[in-house]
Design a protein around this motif. Sequence first.
Motif, PDB file in Angstrom:
ATOM      1  N   LEU A   7      44.579  33.661  29.044  1.00 36.27           N
ATOM      2  CA  LEU A   7      43.962  34.180  30.008  1.00 36.27           C
ATOM      3  C   LEU A   7      44.270  33.533  31.253  1.00 36.27           C
ATOM      4  O   LEU A   7      43.943  32.145  31.374  1.00 36.27           O
ATOM      5  N   ASP A   8      44.787  34.052  32.220  1.00 30.29           N
ATOM      6  CA  ASP A   8      44.879  33.367  33.524  1.00 30.29           C
ATOM      7  C   ASP A   8      44.258  34.028  34.775  1.00 30.29           C
ATOM      8  O   ASP A   8      44.012  35.204  34.855  1.00 30.29           O
ATOM      9  N   VAL A   9      43.111  32.969  34.770  1.00 32.07           N
ATOM     10  CA  VAL A   9      41.819  33.321  35.706  1.00 32.07           C
ATOM     11  C   VAL A   9      41.942  33.218  36.961  1.00 32.07           C
ATOM     12  O   VAL A   9      42.538  32.047  37.574  1.00 32.07           O
ATOM     13  N   SER A  10      41.474  34.359  37.923  1.00 33.63           N
ATOM     14  CA  SER A  10      41.428  34.043  39.373  1.00 33.63           C
ATOM     15  C   SER A  10      40.106  34.608  39.678  1.00 33.63           C
ATOM     16  O   SER A  10      39.262  34.828  38.897  1.00 33.63           O
ATOM     17  N   ILE A  14      41.322  38.714  35.815  1.00 34.09           N
ATOM     18  CA  ILE A  14      41.977  37.936  34.637  1.00 34.09           C
ATOM     19  C   ILE A  14      43.077  38.705  34.280  1.00 34.09           C
ATOM     20  O   ILE A  14      42.932  39.827  33.844  1.00 34.09           O
ATOM     21  N   SER A  15      44.212  37.853  34.198  1.00 34.84           N
ATOM     22  CA  SER A  15      45.541  38.337  33.767  1.00 34.84           C
ATOM     23  C   SER A  15      45.438  38.093  31.935  1.00 34.84           C
ATOM     24  O   SER A  15      45.108  36.846  31.794  1.00 34.84           O
ATOM     25  N   VAL A  16      45.681  38.920  31.357  1.00 39.09           N
ATOM     26  CA  VAL A  16      45.540  38.913  29.748  1.00 39.09           C
ATOM     27  C   VAL A  16      46.960  39.235  29.079  1.00 39.09           C
ATOM     28  O   VAL A  16      47.550  40.163  29.558  1.00 39.09           O
ATOM     29  N   LYS A  26      52.074  41.915  22.438  1.00 36.54           N
ATOM     30  CA  LYS A  26      51.426  42.965  21.650  1.00 36.54           C
ATOM     31  C   LYS A  26      50.881  43.822  22.883  1.00 36.54           C
ATOM     32  O   LYS A  26      50.513  44.920  22.668  1.00 36.54           O
ATOM     33  N   ALA A  27      50.058  43.185  23.822  1.00 33.62           N
ATOM     34  CA  ALA A  27      49.460  43.803  24.696  1.00 33.62           C
ATOM     35  C   ALA A  27      49.281  42.836  26.085  1.00 33.62           C
ATOM     36  O   ALA A  27      49.284  41.593  25.686  1.00 33.62           O
ATOM     37  N   ARG A  28      49.208  43.482  27.019  1.00 32.20           N
ATOM     38  CA  ARG A  28      49.093  42.533  28.465  1.00 32.20           C
ATOM     39  C   ARG A  28      48.499  43.717  29.464  1.00 32.20           C
ATOM     40  O   ARG A  28      48.453  44.753  29.421  1.00 32.20           O
ATOM     41  N   GLY A  29      47.603  42.703  30.539  1.00 35.66           N
ATOM     42  CA  GLY A  29      47.039  43.682  31.547  1.00 35.66           C
ATOM     43  C   GLY A  29      45.901  42.893  32.279  1.00 35.66           C
ATOM     44  O   GLY A  29      46.284  41.603  32.330  1.00 35.66           O
TER      45      GLY A  29
END
Length: 321
Positions: A7-10, A14-16, A26-29
């Motif tokens: 998790l890249d948090v702003s 959050i970018s997952v 497998k997944a991102r968003g």
Amino acid sequence: MKYFVGLDVSLKEISVCVIDGDGKIKARGTTPADPMAVKSWFKNRSLEPETIVHESGQLSIWLQRGFLELGLPAICIDARRAHKSLSARLNKSDASDAEGLAQLARTGWFTPVFVRSVEADRLRALVGARERMIRLRKDLEGHIRGVLKTFGIRMTGVPQGKLRQKFRDQLAAAGETDPVLRTMADAFIDIHAMLCKATADLGKALKTKAETHPIAKRLTTIPGVGPIVSLSFIALIEDPSRFTKSTDVGAYLGLTPKRYQSGEIDWSGRISKRGDKAMRSLLVESASTLIRNVKRFSALKSWAIRLAVSDVSTCWTDLSI
């Protein structure tokens, strides 16, 4: 199949990134920066992560508590150490950082960060509020003293009694000499009085808290240690069992010397100054109070004086060389 999440948090979102055990995506968003939103993101994709990793930052404490309450296997990791790994990636973006954090979660190459309890943060907030009030008061007094010096008015020292009323009396007297200074005095006198009262109220609240806290009561029996130092130390350390040795606390507070060793080179430098700066300042003040102001003899004071004398002797020896 095990899934690992970065998790890249702003502040707003959050970018997952989700990868499997082989490191394949497998997944991102993205999702709003909220623990419930993150859990819903996983639920909508029927994912049950093995490990979730996010860096320490402004929202990390609140997010970590929320994740744990929701039953998510989240770990807050040291951002400084994670940065060394993420900076090796060719492109910098939120999605790339999330993928890098997911890879760290898969390999286990990270350092977990201890997340304090809500009660510890309440104590730190109270201590920090008092410190901020003191700084605001000092800044205001320094500004006023500087302005008045340009008019040849030099204010004398001010005792702590009556919420520093003598300072306001001198400011009021200075206002009688000039209309502009009168306008400034009318504005600043009320503000100064309010800051002094707020500082005193916060100090009383901390003193009451220390008198009822069992550990703080024990710490305040140490010469030179008062309510502020004891409560700050309790809030910062909180769980002593997370330190394997008592000497590790010094390193945690940045009080141990840095070391550099490579081949035939091996030297120790100044203290690292890592960790909480305010706590180091409070400990220095306590040590100074113990050596200079505490009259009662104790083994602790004797040890502190010997240590101080030893440091002075070392400095003189270095200068003579």
